[in-house]
Design an enzyme around this catalytic site. Structure first.
Site, PDB file in Angstrom:
ATOM      1  N   TYR A  94       0.856  -1.184   0.000  1.00 38.28           N
ATOM      2  CA  TYR A  94       0.000   0.000   0.000  1.00 38.28           C
ATOM      3  C   TYR A  94       0.895   1.237   0.000  1.00 38.28           C
ATOM      4  O   TYR A  94       2.093   1.149   0.288  1.00 38.28           O
ATOM      5  CB  TYR A  94      -0.909  -0.033   1.242  1.00 38.28           C
ATOM      6  CG  TYR A  94      -2.109   0.872   1.123  1.00 38.28           C
ATOM      7  CD1 TYR A  94      -3.054   0.677   0.120  1.00 38.28           C
ATOM      8  CD2 TYR A  94      -2.302   1.931   2.011  1.00 38.28           C
ATOM      9  CE1 TYR A  94      -4.150   1.511   0.006  1.00 38.28           C
ATOM     10  CE2 TYR A  94      -3.415   2.762   1.907  1.00 38.28           C
ATOM     11  CZ  TYR A  94      -4.328   2.556   0.896  1.00 38.28           C
ATOM     12  OH  TYR A  94      -5.408   3.384   0.784  1.00 38.28           O
ATOM     13  N   SER A 194     -18.320  -2.197  -6.540  1.00 38.24           N
ATOM     14  CA  SER A 194     -17.463  -1.972  -5.371  1.00 38.24           C
ATOM     15  C   SER A 194     -18.182  -1.037  -4.401  1.00 38.24           C
ATOM     16  O   SER A 194     -19.182  -0.407  -4.756  1.00 38.24           O
ATOM     17  CB  SER A 194     -16.145  -1.326  -5.820  1.00 38.24           C
ATOM     18  OG  SER A 194     -16.394  -0.005  -6.271  1.00 38.24           O
ATOM     19  N   GLY A 286      -8.218   2.649  -8.263  1.00 39.47           N
ATOM     20  CA  GLY A 286      -7.903   1.269  -7.933  1.00 39.47           C
ATOM     21  C   GLY A 286      -7.378   0.550  -9.148  1.00 39.47           C
ATOM     22  O   GLY A 286      -7.467   1.069 -10.268  1.00 39.47           O
ATOM     23  N   MET A 288      -7.871  -3.194  -9.670  1.00 38.39           N
ATOM     24  CA  MET A 288      -8.286  -4.543  -9.297  1.00 38.39           C
ATOM     25  C   MET A 288      -7.779  -5.624 -10.244  1.00 38.39           C
ATOM     26  O   MET A 288      -7.474  -6.736  -9.818  1.00 38.39           O
ATOM     27  CB  MET A 288      -9.812  -4.614  -9.222  1.00 38.39           C
ATOM     28  CG  MET A 288     -10.372  -4.250  -7.865  1.00 38.39           C
ATOM     29  SD  MET A 288     -12.142  -3.805  -7.947  1.00 38.39           S
ATOM     30  CE  MET A 288     -12.821  -5.060  -9.008  1.00 38.39           C
ATOM     31  N   TRP A 311      -6.510   9.275  -4.318  1.00 38.52           N
ATOM     32  CA  TRP A 311      -6.201   8.438  -3.154  1.00 38.52           C
ATOM     33  C   TRP A 311      -6.690   9.188  -1.922  1.00 38.52           C
ATOM     34  O   TRP A 311      -6.153  10.235  -1.578  1.00 38.52           O
ATOM     35  CB  TRP A 311      -4.688   8.200  -3.104  1.00 38.52           C
ATOM     36  CG  TRP A 311      -4.258   7.228  -2.054  1.00 38.52           C
ATOM     37  CD1 TRP A 311      -4.977   6.200  -1.524  1.00 38.52           C
ATOM     38  CD2 TRP A 311      -2.979   7.192  -1.415  1.00 38.52           C
ATOM     39  NE1 TRP A 311      -4.227   5.528  -0.604  1.00 38.52           N
ATOM     40  CE2 TRP A 311      -2.996   6.112  -0.514  1.00 38.52           C
ATOM     41  CE3 TRP A 311      -1.821   7.954  -1.525  1.00 38.52           C
ATOM     42  CZ2 TRP A 311      -1.911   5.787   0.286  1.00 38.52           C
ATOM     43  CZ3 TRP A 311      -0.737   7.629  -0.741  1.00 38.52           C
ATOM     44  CH2 TRP A 311      -0.784   6.545   0.159  1.00 38.52           C
TER      45      TRP A 311
END
Lengths: 375, 375
Positions: A94, A194, A286, A288, A311
């Site tokens: 992260y 999501s 994101g 994914m 973010w």
């Protein structure tokens, strides 16, 4: 755990709760002016000392808390979700890295138990949520300073309060900060199921903005389409539809999107460019599919499409002291919650001590959200 | 060519020289108020009536010109380059499409022969360059209105004057309009041997800005490295070097780039992200590899890298009436030319009537530029 180690735990967590100079900073600044404790309390918290799978690295421990009775706020945590970002942070995958040992969890809601004599922003009984990421919310209690928490009304559900500060805030900021959206405009998003995607659908719906929501094909696709429509989605389509004639039919009814929200990357994101309005913006929050987004030269050169990332953690750091901006955003979102325009996410409530069951499937953004309940 | 067809040619070219409402507009607006001709002249021009390869569609034709003696300017063209974008436009593979029949060529320099009684922005003897794209510069003469040309000093070389308005202007705007660059900052670019790339190197060098210039490996790579270094390049590296340890050595000496310029796309562009400063900007102005740029989610989300496109044609349309801005840019660039900080591009001068030889290799941006000389 010996006293020396406990002290170290606390000192490091103290720094974890302060903004680091850079989000990717790997080393702690060791402030030597840590306040001398004048009242000893303790909590039970989920602590990790190295990166890895939760089953290997996360342990429930008793941790001492030091409350100085001046600038400090003593909080009883009520509920804290297990978000995909928390798991990525456990894995060391992260944008921010905690200083070890660290308490896990970035989001949640607590009730103020007592406040120091110099604190006037909150009072006992108030509900508070962390202002910044890295708070360490997987704990029964916490001690922090006034700027580290923001009070919110306690007349919404515990689940809504515990989950408002990451995903709905991400949706809100992406809709507010990149293009000016007016009623009748269109937003397209992939990964529409999501938690952020569902918040986008509901916020847009309450603002009169059309949404084209892209999901992966799956066995129960019609049930999911119905679910997202019931939240206010204008269109719900599968990724394959992006390449079909049906898109032209959609654009006979609604404008082409001036904003695209991308949490998938790869072809799912690349296929969005064809459908965007000239001069539009894609915001990526994101990845994914774990694949980069293929950006065609013509889309950016001839059609002036711009690409940004978003973010929430960085936004919080950048706006940590803009209390009015943070309060304004939360006030808007909580008003939507109260009016029934922003539903609490589907979630499974899990008693704090049974935390291990909360971590399964937590990386699946389409799965049910797990929320630790502390009381 | 019958008179009717000739009239049609002129009428259509008249509209070609006026900004279209949208760059991708495919249909002409037929202004019925075309001024009545009061003085008949003619030119020889390279005309095309449909998209295709130059050998199939481009023909040298005598074309009448109508000069009304009031708002018109009568120009003798001196020199006009054959740019890759001109060839793409011939092929119908560009962001703007001319109305047919059309005269080819977007860039060049002409000398004013006479001006109408209402024109005071230029006078006979002045050198002028087209203000907007789509002028149709592959012609011996042209008639236009005052806002369609900008005068420039005639004390620089013919080649510099004929080639200043596309590539050096593209380099200049990309360096000025996206990030604030100060001496000591770093810019990275791929396709560094393109005409724009060479202008970027020279403009940066004159401003004290470091450049990291990425080129494709080739048999004579050392000669090319030397050539770009002689223009002022700080570093010249091959695409393979982007993945090597040598990059870390470079960043011991210069700052990481806050601006990346991309005319290649594909892996060449994707490999730039690793080396950019957090918060930096990538500007794409070409797609030579014909592959999309793979943008990693982490680069935009956690490192706040932003992506834009730049298209000089669009900039000209957007700033068509901002005379001060256009004059300021040309004045800066011509001053650099005069001081020897911006050399004329390596080029082959080809007499206008031998135009067919000018079109070979014109799509190769690393090849020598061909310039048609009209006198």
């Amino acid at each position: 755990m010996g006293t020396r180690l406990l002290h170290r735990t606390i000192r490091k967590n103290y720094f974890l709760r302060h903004p680091l100079p850079k989000p990717t900073q790997k080393q702690c600044m060791l402030h030597r002016t840590f306040p001398k404790p004048i009242s000893n309390l303790s909590c039970e918290a989920l602590v990790y000392r190295r990166h890895g799978a939760f089953s290997d690295v996360l342990h429930l421990e008793e941790v001492p808390l030091f409350y100085n009775g001046r600038e400090d706020i003593y909080i009883r945590m009520l509920a804290a979700p297990v978000n995909p970002a928390d798991i990525n942070m456990l894995h060391g995958n992260y944008g921010i890295t905690p200083c070890f040992p660290a308490i896990g969890g970035n989001e949640g809601v607590g009730e103020v138990i007592k406040v120091g004599c110099n604190v006037n922003s909150v009072k006992p009984g108030d509900w508070v949520i962390p202002t910044d990421s890295g708070f360490g919310t997987w704990t029964t209690h916490a001690v922090c300073q006034a700027h580290q928490v923001t009070s919110i009304p306690n007349n919404i559900s515990l689940i809504s309060a515990a989950t408002v500060s990451v995903n709905p805030c991400t949706a809100y900021r992406m809709l507010m900060d990149f293009v000016t959206l007016n009623p009748g405009d269109t937003v397209i998003q992939n990964g529409a199921n999501s938690t952020v995607g569902q918040a986008v659908i509901q916020i847009c719906s309450s603002m009169g903005i059309n949404t084209i929501n892209v999901i992966r094909d799956r066995p129960n696709v019609n049930a999911l389409i119905e679910k997202l429509r019931s939240l206010g989605a204008t269109y719900v389509i599968t990724e394959e539809t992006l390449q079909k004639q049906e898109m032209a039919d959609i654009f006979k009814v609604v404008e082409r999107p001036k904003l695209a929200l991308n949490c998938v990357g790869g072809r799912s994101a690349g296929d969005l460019f064809t459908h965007l309005m000239d001069g539009s913006t894609m915001v990526t929050y994101g990845g994914m599919s774990r694949k980069p987004t293929p950006v065609p030269a013509k889309a950016v050169i001839f059609r002036n499409i711009k690409l940004y990332g978003f973010w929430m953690t960085q936004w919080k750091k950048d706006n940590l002291h803009d209390v009015a901006k943070i309060k304004g955003m939360l006030s808007d979102l909580i008003e939507m919650v109260r009016k029934g325009h922003l539903l609490e996410p589907a979630c499974t409530q899990i008693p704090f001590k049974e935390y291990e069951t909360a971590f399964h499937d937590s990386l699946n953004p389409c799965g049910s959200k797990n929320i630790l309940i502390m009381e």
